[in-house]
Design an enzyme around this catalytic site. Structure first.
Site, PDB file in Angstrom:
ATOM      1  N   ILE A  84       0.854  -1.183   0.000  1.00 50.22           N
ATOM      2  CA  ILE A  84       0.000   0.000   0.000  1.00 50.22           C
ATOM      3  C   ILE A  84       0.895   1.240   0.000  1.00 50.22           C
ATOM      4  CG2 ILE A  84      -1.920   1.212   1.151  1.00 50.22           C
ATOM      5  CD1 ILE A  84      -2.472  -1.741   0.472  1.00 50.22           C
ATOM      6  N   LYS A  85       0.664   2.111  -0.978  1.00 51.73           N
ATOM      7  CA  LYS A  85       1.463   3.340  -1.037  1.00 51.73           C
ATOM      8  C   LYS A  85       0.629   4.474  -0.435  1.00 51.73           C
ATOM      9  CE  LYS A  85       4.698   5.172  -4.436  1.00 51.73           C
ATOM     10  NZ  LYS A  85       4.813   5.469  -5.863  1.00 51.73           N
ATOM     11  N   LEU A  86       1.193   5.085   0.603  1.00 52.76           N
ATOM     12  CA  LEU A  86       0.485   6.156   1.323  1.00 52.76           C
ATOM     13  C   LEU A  86       1.330   7.425   1.308  1.00 52.76           C
ATOM     14  CD1 LEU A  86      -0.559   4.075   4.487  1.00 52.76           C
ATOM     15  CD2 LEU A  86      -2.096   4.863   2.692  1.00 52.76           C
TER      16      LEU A  86
END
Ligand code: E4P
Length: 214
Positions: A84-86
């Site tokens: 997950i890229k946050l």
């Protein structure tokens, strides 16, 4: 040093995988939009995972905490290799802690300072993405950020990997490798540049000429 491809283009990903050079892939909303993938984002990520067989970063669009969690959970269901890229925001860091507790890997993106990277590492990010090219663009030194991060992460034994992003040229990769960065995410064009040296071309030409003159 691991090589990730910074692309959402399936042909590029397949080609780099065919060289045996692909350790993973990073995408971002701009790269996905370039492939007209806004509507079938999950399908694209699924296809990338099939080719890459390594970590594939998929970025959330939400900027609020609840939205990030909802989107991140949906993305994590696509494939075991999804990361997950946050974004590096207060909500992003809060969501990083949430996913880290659930053992879901997070790549904290848009890192431009050592203090931001420290926050991300302490929140349990699997990767931090310092953007070296965008720092160079504003007359700041991107590579000195990588040097600082390498020192700080080593001091405290953080397991968070330094994923050098926004790479614009081969020098960025060589400098990152000298500093011991864990990962470099490279645009297709820069990977292609890595192959080239004029003396290699001249050498091949000469060998073949000598061979045929025998
Ligand atoms: C990394 O994950 C980012 O998607 C990327 O490296 C950004 O690069 P840019 O600054 O060339 O857009």
């Amino acid at each position: 040093m691991k090589f990730f491809l910074d692309s959402a283009n399936l042909n590029e990903i397949e080609e780099i995988a065919s060289f045996g050079l692909l350790d993973g892939v990073t995408t971002n909303p701009s790269l996905v939009a370039k492939e007209n993938g806004q509507k079938n984002f999950k399908t694209i990520i699924k296809k990338i995972c099939k080719i890459a067989k390594g970590p594939v970063s998929a970025e959330v669009i939400s900027t609020d905490y609840k939205g990030m969690i909802k989107e991140g959970e949906e993305l994590a269901k696509i494939d075991k290799n999804v990361v997950i890229k946050l974004p590096m925001t207060k909500n992003g860091i809060k969501a990083t802690s949430y996913f880290a507790k659930k053992k879901i890997p997070v790549n904290v993106t848009l890192i431009f300072s050592c203090s931001q990277a420290l926050l991300a590492a302490k929140a349990g990010a699997a990767y931090v993405s310092p953007f070296v090219g965008r720092l160079d663009d504003i007359s700041s030194n991107g590579m000195s950020l990588i040097s600082d991060l390498s020192e700080v992460f080593l001091n405290y034994g953080f397991i968070t990997e330094i994923l050098v992003a926004s790479i614009r040229n081969p020098i960025h990769i060589v400098e990152s490798a000298k500093l011991g960065a864990d990962v470099a995410t490279l645009p297709y064009s820069v990977i292609m540049q890595l192959f080239n040296h004029p003396l290699t071309d001249i050498g091949i030409e000469k060998f073949l000429k000598d061979w045929n003159n025998k």
